[in-house]
Design an enzyme around this catalytic site. Structure first.
Site, short mmCIF file in Angstrom:
data_model
loop_
_atom_site.label_atom_id
_atom_site.label_comp_id
_atom_site.label_asym_id
_atom_site.label_seq_id
_atom_site.Cartn_x
_atom_site.Cartn_y
_atom_site.Cartn_z
N ASP A 24 25.60 43.76 -22.30
CA ASP A 24 24.12 43.20 -22.92
C ASP A 24 23.07 43.60 -22.04
O ASP A 24 23.32 44.10 -21.10
CB ASP A 24 24.20 41.64 -22.88
CG ASP A 24 23.22 40.73 -23.91
OD1 ASP A 24 22.41 41.74 -24.34
OD2 ASP A 24 23.54 39.80 -24.17
N GLU A 41 17.03 32.31 -26.36
CA GLU A 41 17.75 32.43 -25.20
C GLU A 41 17.58 31.36 -24.28
O GLU A 41 17.10 30.18 -24.51
CB GLU A 41 17.72 33.84 -24.74
CG GLU A 41 18.15 34.96 -25.85
CD GLU A 41 18.32 36.45 -25.33
OE1 GLU A 41 18.56 36.33 -24.02
OE2 GLU A 41 18.11 37.39 -25.86
C1 BGC Z 1 16.12 40.30 -25.23
C2 BGC Z 1 15.25 41.40 -26.01
C3 BGC Z 1 14.01 41.31 -25.70
C4 BGC Z 1 13.60 41.29 -24.18
C5 BGC Z 1 12.21 41.05 -23.71
C6 BGC Z 1 15.63 40.45 -23.70
O1 BGC Z 1 16.61 39.40 -22.88
O2 BGC Z 1 17.51 40.26 -25.46
O3 BGC Z 1 15.84 41.23 -27.02
O4 BGC Z 1 13.16 41.95 -26.29
O5 BGC Z 1 14.43 40.38 -23.56
O6 BGC Z 1 12.17 41.03 -22.29
C1 BGC Z 2 20.98 39.28 -26.04
C2 BGC Z 2 21.73 39.83 -27.05
C3 BGC Z 2 20.97 40.77 -27.81
C4 BGC Z 2 20.28 41.96 -26.97
C5 BGC Z 2 19.60 43.09 -27.57
C6 BGC Z 2 20.19 40.20 -25.26
O1 BGC Z 2 19.31 39.49 -24.50
O2 BGC Z 2 21.72 38.29 -24.95
O3 BGC Z 2 22.14 38.83 -27.95
O4 BGC Z 2 21.74 41.32 -28.69
O5 BGC Z 2 19.61 41.07 -25.96
O6 BGC Z 2 18.58 42.55 -28.25
#
Ligand code: BGC
Ligand code: BGC
Length: 630
Positions: free
Chosen positions: A325, A522
């Site tokens: 991830d 999240e």
């Molecule tokens: C997310 C990403 C997002 C990014 C922004 C990550 O934790 O999964 O999809 O664009 O944070 O900082």
């Molecule tokens: C998330 C994932 C996601 C990835 C890409 C991460 O922060 O936990 O679920 O697929 O970002 O966006």
């Protein structure tokens, strides 16, 4: 005599080995890959193509295949410079013009860049299309998983998977970081809505239906008129494992409280709760698995060799690839080099870096040269990645990347499917005879509508919509719940005020109050209170004072705590995060569709009763139990 024979055969085999390695060195350094190389030939078996290609690759090319960078930090030329295997869009990561054609162009350009590399290995582009192709503006946005859990209709979920694959194909993307098959055990978790529910078998059933629909249903998904599809899309089972079971207060990330925290799991819990959705996903031939940020019994999953290599790959025979991830390996050890070594040796095949390709690639190169990561681990990882790319047909498909027509996006069929899904997901928790609302019964009376969620696309879509966190307002096309009511109750007049500031009202009239959580994603959505925004609570109170009948509709990614006023409403309806087609909620409110949705989790009276295991173990009694729904 025997000895001499042995010697001769030994010398011969050494010579052959020398010759072979000389050939591969030559082919590497002289930049010559024969046009008829077996890996380029679609009639050669996939395993042979994989071995042929692998035998031609330098260490640099292998590490490149294992590297995935976010498009936002990609400079022109990086794909060929670093020989990247993959690029992703993070949440909200779209081209500056968020249109189908801009996405298509971007993907074509990326693929074009791989053609200037020696081996011309196609790029695999990944994205989170977790409720429809949600980074694309004006895509069909389906309910978040928790709503699909309430509908519990595997065939519906299968069709949603296929429709999502079709909308993605219109932009040239074939790898989806979905479905999330977390078993959600605490609604305070900011990702609760990404889970189908608290019951492991429900999650397993719907997760595997999604994978089948997404990976195999593209032909049906394109019914509305697509081009011939050559590329097979792939799904991701995530987040392996225990993401939905973390305990409140155990997170070490930012100011998160539960997301990315620690899950306590004994053998029994693993076997009964956490494993079944993944075992089903593997039966449905899921091709990639994403590792969870969270820990199991104190060990970060990104370093969990036993679960990733021994259980998933060896015991269960998973032969697709494991992706980490977002920056997940950085959390394994404060020393980056140690973190990378631990994660790769634990069995991670592709690394979502996501920003600094250079640093990752240099670290990997050093680790392999110093033998801290064995070469056969690298080969295993690359073999898995290449196998999936060959299976998908990426090597055998000419331009353009987009395999479906733009008109598939928000096609009438997809909108009807989304509306059907919404109607099936709505759960009527309480009804003192006020539902369904009926135009004729309402007659000449006015229907009042209040609440900030009633006419707000962003609120009804929630997080992971256009942007990572989502946002309020008209962020994408669709029908709000108010819009849906107006369409269905043509004969009645409808007055809307979000704050329920109505001057004169008919005391006999009914008011529908649609309240909503504000969008989140999240750990930013971790919540100790599970309360509705104050302005929504005020709207409920005002409506309660003004009207004889109040119907409360809740837009939320999880059960929220209802105060006495809210509980006293004549009807209480959980509509989850329905997505772009709010008319599906109106379908149920007006009785056009009979309500069938059932709670996919226990609904607590107070946060003190959490986690949900307390209900499952009979230690607490919920306000509404799992399965409730009229
Ligand atoms: C997310 C990403 C997002 C990014 C922004 C990550 O934790 O999964 O999809 O664009 O944070 O900082
Ligand atoms: C998330 C994932 C996601 C990835 C890409 C991460 O922060 O936990 O679920 O697929 O970002 O966006």
């Amino acid at each position: 005599m025997k000895k001499i024979k042995k010697l001769i055969s030994f010398v011969a085999s050494v010579l052959v080995a020398l010759f072979l390695s000389a050939c591969s060195v030559t082919s590497r350094s002289e930049n010559t890959v024969p046009v008829n190389a077996p890996y380029k030939n679609p009639s050669v078996s996939i395993e042979k193509r994989v071995e042929d290609l692998l035998s031609r690759m330098s260490l640099e090319e292998k590490i490149g295949q294992m590297t995935q960078i976010e498009r936002g930090s990609l400079r022109t030329g990086d794909i060929s410079r670093y020989k990247l295997g993959s690029v992703l869009s993070g949440g909200g990561g779209s081209p500056s013009q968020n249109t189908v054609s801009a996405w298509q162009q971007m993907l074509d350009q990326y693929q074009e860049e791989t053609r200037s590399t020696r081996l011309q290995i196609p790029l695999l582009y990944g994205i989170d299309a977790v409720h429809g192709h949600n980074n694309l503006k004006d895509a069909t946005i389906f309910p978040h998983n928790i709503g699909l859990g309430a509908a519990d209709d595997p065939d519906l979920v299968r069709r949603i998977g296929a429709a999502t694959a079709a909308e993605m194909a219109a932009t040239g993307i074939y790898w989806n970081f979905a479905p999330c098959i977390a078993v959600g055990r605490d609604p305070r978790w900011g990702r609760f809505y990404e889970s189908f529910g608290q019951d492991s078998s429900l999650v397993a059933r719907l997760g595997s239906a999604y994978i089948q629909g997404f990976q195999e249903g593209l032909q049906d998904g394109l019914k509305a008129g697509g081009r011939a599809v050559h590329i097979k899309p792939i799904a991701t089972a995530k987040h392996f494992i225990g993401d939905g079971g973390t305990r409140w207060g155990t997170s070490r990330t930012d100011n998160y409280k539960i997301d990315q925290g620690d899950t306590t799991a004994d053998e029994q819990y693993l076997k009964d709760v956490l494993f079944p959705p993944y075992q089903k996903a593997l039966e449905s031939n899921v091709r990639t698995v994403m590792v969870s940020f969270s820990s199991i019994n104190g060990l970060k999953m990104h370093a969990h060799k036993e679960l990733i290599t021994t259980v998933l790959k060896k015991q269960w025979g998973f032969n697709g690839f494991v992706v980490s991830d977002w920056g997940g390996i950085d959390q394994v050890d404060p020393d980056y080099s140690k973190a990378v070594a631990k994660a790769i040796n634990a069995g991670i095949d592709m690394v979502m870096v996501p920003y600094d390709a250079n640093r990752f690639i240099n670290t990997m190169t050093q680790l392999v040269t110093q033998k801290q990561i064995p070469m056969d681990r690298i080969d295993d990882a690359v073999r898995r990645i290449l196998r999936v790319k060959f299976e998908m047909g990426l090597f055998d498909t000419a331009q353009p990347a987009a395999q479906a027509k733009p008109s598939i996006v928000r096609s009438p069929e997809h909108l009807a499917l989304a509306r059907e899904a919404v109607a099936k997901s709505v759960v009527v928790l309480k009804n003192n005879g006020v539902l369904p609302l009926n135009g004729e019964q309402l007659g000449k009376k006015t229907l009042y509508v209040a609440g900030f969620g009633a006419d707000n696309m962003g609120i009804q879509c929630g997080g992971w919509t256009i942007s990572w966190q989502g946002s309020q307002g008209p962020i994408t096309q669709g029908t709000t719940i108010l819009g849906g009511l107006k369409e269905l109750l043509l004969s009645s007049s409808i007055i809307y005020d979000a704050a329920a500031n109505f001057d004169k009202t008919d005391p006999e009239a009914t008011c529908v109050v649609v309240v909503g959580e504000l969008p989140y994603a999240e750990g930013k959505g971790d919540s100790s209170e599970l309360s509705l925004p104050p302005r929504e609570l005020e709207a409920i109170q005002k409506a309660r004072k003004l009207f004889k009948h109040v119907i409360l509709v809740i837009l939320s990614g999880r059960p929220v705590i209802l105060d006495q006023t809210a509980r006293s409403c004549d009807a209480i309806v959980a509509a989850w995060l329905p997505g772009s087609e709010g008319s599906g909620v109106a379908d149920v409110l007006t009785g056009k569709v009979l309500s069938t949705g059932k709670l996919p989790c226990d609904w607590p009276e107070s946060v003190e009763q959490l986690p949900l295991d307390n209900f499952i173990q009979g230690k607490e009694k919920p306000l509404f139990p799992i399965g409730a729904g009229q």
